[in-house]
Scaffold this motif. Sequence first.
Motif, short mmCIF file in Angstrom:
data_model
loop_
_atom_site.label_atom_id
_atom_site.label_comp_id
_atom_site.label_asym_id
_atom_site.label_seq_id
_atom_site.Cartn_x
_atom_site.Cartn_y
_atom_site.Cartn_z
N VAL A 42 85.45 65.60 47.14
CA VAL A 42 85.58 64.64 48.24
C VAL A 42 84.27 64.54 49.02
O VAL A 42 83.67 65.56 49.39
CB VAL A 42 86.72 65.05 49.21
CG1 VAL A 42 86.77 64.09 50.40
CG2 VAL A 42 88.05 65.08 48.48
N LEU A 43 83.84 63.31 49.26
CA LEU A 43 82.71 63.02 50.13
C LEU A 43 83.19 62.10 51.24
O LEU A 43 83.77 61.05 50.97
CB LEU A 43 81.57 62.35 49.36
CG LEU A 43 80.43 61.77 50.20
CD1 LEU A 43 79.64 62.88 50.88
CD2 LEU A 43 79.51 60.90 49.35
N LEU A 44 82.95 62.49 52.49
CA LEU A 44 83.32 61.67 53.63
C LEU A 44 82.09 61.03 54.25
O LEU A 44 81.05 61.69 54.41
CB LEU A 44 84.05 62.49 54.69
CG LEU A 44 85.42 63.03 54.30
CD1 LEU A 44 85.35 64.53 54.06
CD2 LEU A 44 86.47 62.72 55.35
N SER A 81 86.31 68.85 62.01
CA SER A 81 87.21 68.48 60.92
C SER A 81 87.93 69.68 60.30
O SER A 81 89.09 69.60 59.93
CB SER A 81 86.45 67.73 59.83
OG SER A 81 85.55 68.61 59.18
N GLY A 82 87.19 70.81 60.14
CA GLY A 82 87.78 71.97 59.50
C GLY A 82 88.06 71.76 58.02
O GLY A 82 88.94 72.42 57.45
N LEU A 83 87.32 70.87 57.39
CA LEU A 83 87.54 70.56 55.97
C LEU A 83 86.59 71.40 55.12
O LEU A 83 85.42 71.07 54.94
CB LEU A 83 87.32 69.07 55.70
CG LEU A 83 88.31 68.12 56.37
CD1 LEU A 83 87.88 66.68 56.15
CD2 LEU A 83 89.72 68.33 55.83
N ARG A 84 87.10 72.47 54.56
CA ARG A 84 86.28 73.33 53.72
C ARG A 84 86.16 72.75 52.32
O ARG A 84 87.14 72.35 51.71
CB ARG A 84 86.91 74.71 53.64
CG ARG A 84 86.91 75.47 54.97
CD ARG A 84 87.45 76.87 54.80
NE ARG A 84 87.41 77.63 56.04
CZ ARG A 84 87.82 78.87 56.17
NH1 ARG A 84 88.32 79.51 55.10
NH2 ARG A 84 87.76 79.48 57.33
N GLY A 85 84.93 72.69 51.84
CA GLY A 85 84.69 72.19 50.50
C GLY A 85 84.33 70.72 50.44
O GLY A 85 83.91 70.23 49.39
N ALA A 86 84.49 70.01 51.56
CA ALA A 86 84.15 68.59 51.57
C ALA A 86 82.64 68.40 51.73
O ALA A 86 81.96 69.20 52.38
CB ALA A 86 84.89 67.88 52.70
N LYS A 87 82.12 67.32 51.15
CA LYS A 87 80.73 66.94 51.34
C LYS A 87 80.69 65.84 52.41
O LYS A 87 81.66 65.10 52.59
CB LYS A 87 80.13 66.43 50.03
CG LYS A 87 80.08 67.50 48.94
CD LYS A 87 79.50 66.94 47.65
CE LYS A 87 79.48 68.00 46.56
NZ LYS A 87 78.94 67.46 45.28
N TRP A 88 79.56 65.74 53.10
CA TRP A 88 79.44 64.81 54.21
C TRP A 88 78.19 63.95 54.09
O TRP A 88 77.17 64.39 53.58
CB TRP A 88 79.39 65.57 55.54
CG TRP A 88 80.68 66.25 55.88
CD1 TRP A 88 81.09 67.50 55.50
CD2 TRP A 88 81.75 65.70 56.64
NE1 TRP A 88 82.33 67.76 55.99
CE2 TRP A 88 82.77 66.68 56.70
CE3 TRP A 88 81.94 64.48 57.29
CZ2 TRP A 88 83.96 66.46 57.38
CZ3 TRP A 88 83.13 64.26 57.98
CH2 TRP A 88 84.12 65.25 58.02
N LEU A 89 78.33 62.73 54.59
CA LEU A 89 77.19 61.84 54.71
C LEU A 89 77.33 61.10 56.04
O LEU A 89 78.32 60.38 56.24
CB LEU A 89 77.13 60.84 53.56
CG LEU A 89 76.00 59.80 53.62
CD1 LEU A 89 74.64 60.49 53.62
CD2 LEU A 89 76.10 58.82 52.44
#
Length: 239
Positions: free
Chosen positions: A26-28, A39-47
Amino acid sequence: MKVIIAGAGSVGSSIARELLAHRHEVLLIDPKPEVIGRSGLRGAKWLIGDACELSTLKEAKVDEADVVVSATGDDKVNLVVSLLAKTEFGVGRTVGRVNNPKNDWMFDGSWGVDVAVNTPRLMTALVEEAVEIGDVVRLLTLQTGVASLVEFTVPQHSDLIGRTVGQIQWPADATLVAILRDQAPITPSVDDVVDHRDELFFVTTIAAEEELRALLAPGTEEDADELRSDEGEDDGFDG
């Protein structure tokens, strides 16, 4: 599966959390840097950036995504992101969040939206499905408005009770896909007998939905007579 989500608010974050739990990549994308910390989203990628900008989508490598989800609180943004993902990057599947039900008609293939999720309408359908007996309730619109998933709970005095699935002349473009009885799902066959409080689930075209409503919940004596006249016919089952 690689999923790119535009919008990291409550909806986008919830979707990402579920996808990560199912081991998807997942990329947000969001213009506000502070969303990463809360967010507390572990493992997510961010842009961090504007998902309506081609440069941002190129940096996100949208062309490598299996699905793009437009989940912002702005319908204009969700439409633009879906259109760019589909036309500029050839993404196989796009999902667009509809915030204002009045804009629902725009979320279709012409704007690059494969699946439109109308949260207010979905919540209304779930409420109706819980309380409405004897009426056809649309639960979900499929394939950019071409088809829908509908539910019908058989009322106590329905003419359907005691008839087999194969005896009922279903509309040509409506398919009975499941029967929920005593909280257990049943794959329908021509020999299954319809009973009181059965929940019938259909995939139907939007055009055939009214035909299905007239068949299942006849509003006039003429409709009811037509329904009864079909009894004994075995060739109308689409399941």
